[in-house]
Write an enzyme that holds these catalytic residues in place. Sequence first.
Site, PDB file in Angstrom:
ATOM      1  N   LYS A 153       0.786  -1.437  -0.932  1.00  0.00           N
ATOM      2  CA  LYS A 153       0.374  -0.026  -0.348  1.00  0.00           C
ATOM      3  C   LYS A 153       1.096   1.184  -0.246  1.00  0.00           C
ATOM      4  O   LYS A 153       1.432   1.852   1.090  1.00  0.00           O
ATOM      5  CB  LYS A 153      -0.821   0.104   1.447  1.00  0.00           C
ATOM      6  CG  LYS A 153      -2.150   1.168   0.672  1.00  0.00           C
ATOM      7  CD  LYS A 153      -2.789   1.373   2.223  1.00  0.00           C
ATOM      8  CE  LYS A 153      -2.327   2.548   2.926  1.00  0.00           C
ATOM      9  NZ  LYS A 153      -1.873   3.709   2.175  1.00  0.00           N
ATOM     10  N   GLU A 228       8.789   1.538  11.109  1.00  0.00           N
ATOM     11  CA  GLU A 228      10.453   2.421  10.750  1.00  0.00           C
ATOM     12  C   GLU A 228       9.799   3.734  11.194  1.00  0.00           C
ATOM     13  O   GLU A 228       9.034   3.958  10.238  1.00  0.00           O
ATOM     14  CB  GLU A 228      10.580   1.932   9.484  1.00  0.00           C
ATOM     15  CG  GLU A 228      11.778   2.361   9.419  1.00  0.00           C
ATOM     16  CD  GLU A 228      12.584   4.189   9.379  1.00  0.00           C
ATOM     17  OE1 GLU A 228      12.498   5.182   9.720  1.00  0.00           O
ATOM     18  OE2 GLU A 228      12.257   4.291   7.789  1.00  0.00           O
ATOM     19  N   CYS A 262      13.637  10.869   7.236  1.00  0.00           N
ATOM     20  CA  CYS A 262      13.806  10.657   8.664  1.00  0.00           C
ATOM     21  C   CYS A 262      14.254  10.147  10.116  1.00  0.00           C
ATOM     22  O   CYS A 262      14.821  10.270  10.749  1.00  0.00           O
ATOM     23  CB  CYS A 262      12.841   9.079   9.009  1.00  0.00           C
ATOM     24  SG  CYS A 262      13.560   7.665   7.835  1.00  0.00           S
ATOM     25  N   GLU A 352       9.346  15.998  15.315  1.00  0.00           N
ATOM     26  CA  GLU A 352       9.427  15.988  13.830  1.00  0.00           C
ATOM     27  C   GLU A 352       9.369  17.197  13.229  1.00  0.00           C
ATOM     28  O   GLU A 352       7.800  17.039  12.900  1.00  0.00           O
ATOM     29  CB  GLU A 352       9.514  14.205  13.540  1.00  0.00           C
ATOM     30  CG  GLU A 352       9.845  13.858  12.252  1.00  0.00           C
ATOM     31  CD  GLU A 352       9.783  12.332  11.335  1.00  0.00           C
ATOM     32  OE1 GLU A 352       8.916  11.917  11.693  1.00  0.00           O
ATOM     33  OE2 GLU A 352      10.519  12.451  10.915  1.00  0.00           O
TER      34      GLU A 352
HETATM   35  O1  TXE Z   1       2.165   9.446   7.929  1.00  0.00           O
HETATM   36  P1  TXE Z   1       1.527   8.506   7.904  1.00  0.00           P
HETATM   37  P2  TXE Z   1       1.916  11.081   7.205  1.00  0.00           P
HETATM   38  C1  TXE Z   1       6.194  11.218   9.855  1.00  0.00           C
HETATM   39  C2  TXE Z   1       6.466  13.350   9.217  1.00  0.00           C
HETATM   40  C3  TXE Z   1       5.384  13.740   8.873  1.00  0.00           C
HETATM   41  C4  TXE Z   1       4.373  12.682   9.370  1.00  0.00           C
HETATM   42  C5  TXE Z   1       2.704  12.241   8.606  1.00  0.00           C
HETATM   43  O2  TXE Z   1       6.703  13.625  10.469  1.00  0.00           O
HETATM   44  O3  TXE Z   1       5.489  14.882   9.005  1.00  0.00           O
HETATM   45  O4  TXE Z   1       5.219  11.897   9.736  1.00  0.00           O
HETATM   46  O5  TXE Z   1       3.188  12.132   7.524  1.00  0.00           O
HETATM   47  C6  TXE Z   1      -0.641   4.809   5.997  1.00  0.00           C
HETATM   48  N1  TXE Z   1      -3.839   2.153   9.222  1.00  0.00           N
HETATM   49  N2  TXE Z   1       7.052  10.919   8.955  1.00  0.00           N
HETATM   50  O6  TXE Z   1       0.830  11.349   7.292  1.00  0.00           O
HETATM   51  O7  TXE Z   1       0.256   8.807   8.173  1.00  0.00           O
HETATM   52  C7  TXE Z   1      -0.805   5.738   5.080  1.00  0.00           C
HETATM   53  O8  TXE Z   1      -1.256   5.982   3.922  1.00  0.00           O
HETATM   54  C8  TXE Z   1      -2.529   2.260   8.528  1.00  0.00           C
HETATM   55  C9  TXE Z   1       7.718  10.459   8.893  1.00  0.00           C
HETATM   56  O9  TXE Z   1       2.160  10.992   5.505  1.00  0.00           O
HETATM   57  O10 TXE Z   1       1.804   7.653   9.189  1.00  0.00           O
HETATM   58  C10 TXE Z   1       1.164   6.049   4.858  1.00  0.00           C
HETATM   59  O11 TXE Z   1       0.825   4.414   3.937  1.00  0.00           O
HETATM   60  N3  TXE Z   1      -1.701   2.835   7.718  1.00  0.00           N
HETATM   61  C11 TXE Z   1       7.813   8.943   8.362  1.00  0.00           C
HETATM   62  C12 TXE Z   1       1.525   5.263   5.852  1.00  0.00           C
HETATM   63  O12 TXE Z   1       1.101   4.968   6.145  1.00  0.00           O
HETATM   64  C13 TXE Z   1      -2.090   3.590   7.614  1.00  0.00           C
HETATM   65  C14 TXE Z   1       7.425   9.094   7.210  1.00  0.00           C
HETATM   66  C15 TXE Z   1       2.417   6.618   6.217  1.00  0.00           C
HETATM   67  O13 TXE Z   1       1.489   7.829   6.447  1.00  0.00           O
HETATM   68  C16 TXE Z   1      -3.617   4.202   8.310  1.00  0.00           C
HETATM   69  C17 TXE Z   1       5.977   9.452   6.767  1.00  0.00           C
HETATM   70  C18 TXE Z   1      -4.086   3.412   9.498  1.00  0.00           C
HETATM   71  N4  TXE Z   1      -4.514   3.964  10.642  1.00  0.00           N
HETATM   72  C19 TXE Z   1       5.818  10.143   7.815  1.00  0.00           C
HETATM   73  N5  TXE Z   1      -3.547   6.183   8.116  1.00  0.00           N
HETATM   74  C20 TXE Z   1       9.701   7.805   8.122  1.00  0.00           C
HETATM   75  N6  TXE Z   1       9.273   7.502   9.118  1.00  0.00           N
HETATM   76  O14 TXE Z   1      10.257   8.742   6.914  1.00  0.00           O
HETATM   77  C21 TXE Z   1      -2.318   6.424   7.509  1.00  0.00           C
HETATM   78  N7  TXE Z   1      -1.360   5.035   6.887  1.00  0.00           N
END
Ligand code: TXE
Length: 448
Positions: A153, A228, A262, A352
């Site tokens: 996904k 991660e 990250c 972050e």
């Molecule tokens: O992350 P999400 P977002 C951090 C970073 C960023 C913040 C928000 O600080 O500003 O997160 O980013 C899926 N059940 N990082 O909103 O929501 C979603 O569709 C299962 C750090 O994009 O965590 C996407 O595919 N899955 C980071 C994935 O999770 C769910 C990278 C990440 O989205 C879900 C990205 C749920 N309930 C953001 N809700 C890093 N470690 O590099 C969402 N998703």
Amino acid sequence: MTLAVINPATEQPIAELDEAGVEETDAAVARARAAFPGWRAVSPSDRARLLRRLATLVEEHSEELARIESQNVGKPISGARAEVGMVAEVFHFYAGAIDKHHGETIPVAGGVDLTFREALGVVGLIVPWNFPLNISSWKLGPALACGNTIVLKPAELTPLSALRLAELILDAQIPEGVVNVVVGPGRVVGQRLVEHPDVAKIGFTGSTEVGRGVMQGAAGTIKRVTLELGGKSANVVFADADLERAAAAAPYAVFDNAGQDCCARSRILVERSAYDRFSELLVDATRRVRVGDPREESTEMGPLISAEHRTTVASFVGGNTLFQGETPDGPGYWFPCTLVEATNDDRVAREEVFGPVAALIPFADEEEAIHIANDTPYGLSGSIWTENGARALRVARALETGVLSINSNSSVRPTTPFGGFKQSGFGRELGMHALDGYSEVKNVFVAT
Ligand code: TXE
């Protein structure tokens, strides 16, 4: 429902896709489940050949994939090319790793004891928008190598490269059903994968907040998870470092990918006796970062991913700004390279930011540097700059973080383990370590 995919550098739609829901997710899991016995039975050398073929196809389509990624994420084309290069390397690495991930024989009384590495079954891979293809490959490589089948996904904002990769996977003659890409909202498709009884494991990269929910949701079926998550990594610069080199490198450790990384070393800790000199050098180096059209070969930083994200990033800046760079006029979710002076208690140093904002924090001595670096709920990455080799190793051992570099800011390689301490998650990606997260150890005793 349809999903409009936007180019963050132009704010223009570049694709419109059907959005999947629970039904499509269940169908993908069923396809992956049906494909599992066949894929697990493919001989190790044939599975390696198929992964190698995929790696070669990625190389042959590297320019196309880099352009898709650059357009969809807004990342500079040069960076996107390097990322696609890594994707191919990752598949090459795991092709070669398949027959090197062995079991053991363990001395026991009365017989022979053997261990096997068994595939888990169907694994759900949930990927964010910052490095869509790269992070997909970090999970796909070891998952496929171990004989699992997959539902991938991608993030709603950046699904295009995963969809193209799915076509290349079929072109490589990896059988239909082995990798299934489902594009839809995290709280629907992601959540369903997390709770689905036929999914054996979730490999997740994203925010700590969603990661926490993934862990909770996985508890219902005792699913394996690799998380991660976020980071707030420290770049620790001692006065005895090569300050010129440390300062020249520091901007790229935060502003690469517009800070949406990250591993971003977004807390720059500097020994007080070198603070003034280092700040001057850092401002100069930051001024030189080329921000602009991601299609230009010379561009080093593009826009942020979305207007909403830009609002969040902007909320971290105000007061104590040491330097703020320029951004292009016109459309695009631009945000300038920003340096702020802070203490480790300020919000900009605790949370972050995931944008091009770095906090400069002074420290008195080695003990205080370690204390500040560790005073965070995160523990993903970090750097240590010093010409004193013993100090470098001493501090490296003291830091509560999963991936460190000394006199460098680079810490992600196909062959070496990557992952976090503390609330940056657990489990390791890349290298041979990742294979442990996509297989189960089975112990067999044979009485002789
Ligand atoms: O992350 P999400 P977002 C951090 C970073 C960023 C913040 C928000 O600080 O500003 O997160 O980013 C899926 N059940 N990082 O909103 O929501 C979603 O569709 C299962 C750090 O994009 O965590 C996407 O595919 N899955 C980071 C994935 O999770 C769910 C990278 C990440 O989205 C879900 C990205 C749920 N309930 C953001 N809700 C890093 N470690 O590099 C969402 N998703």
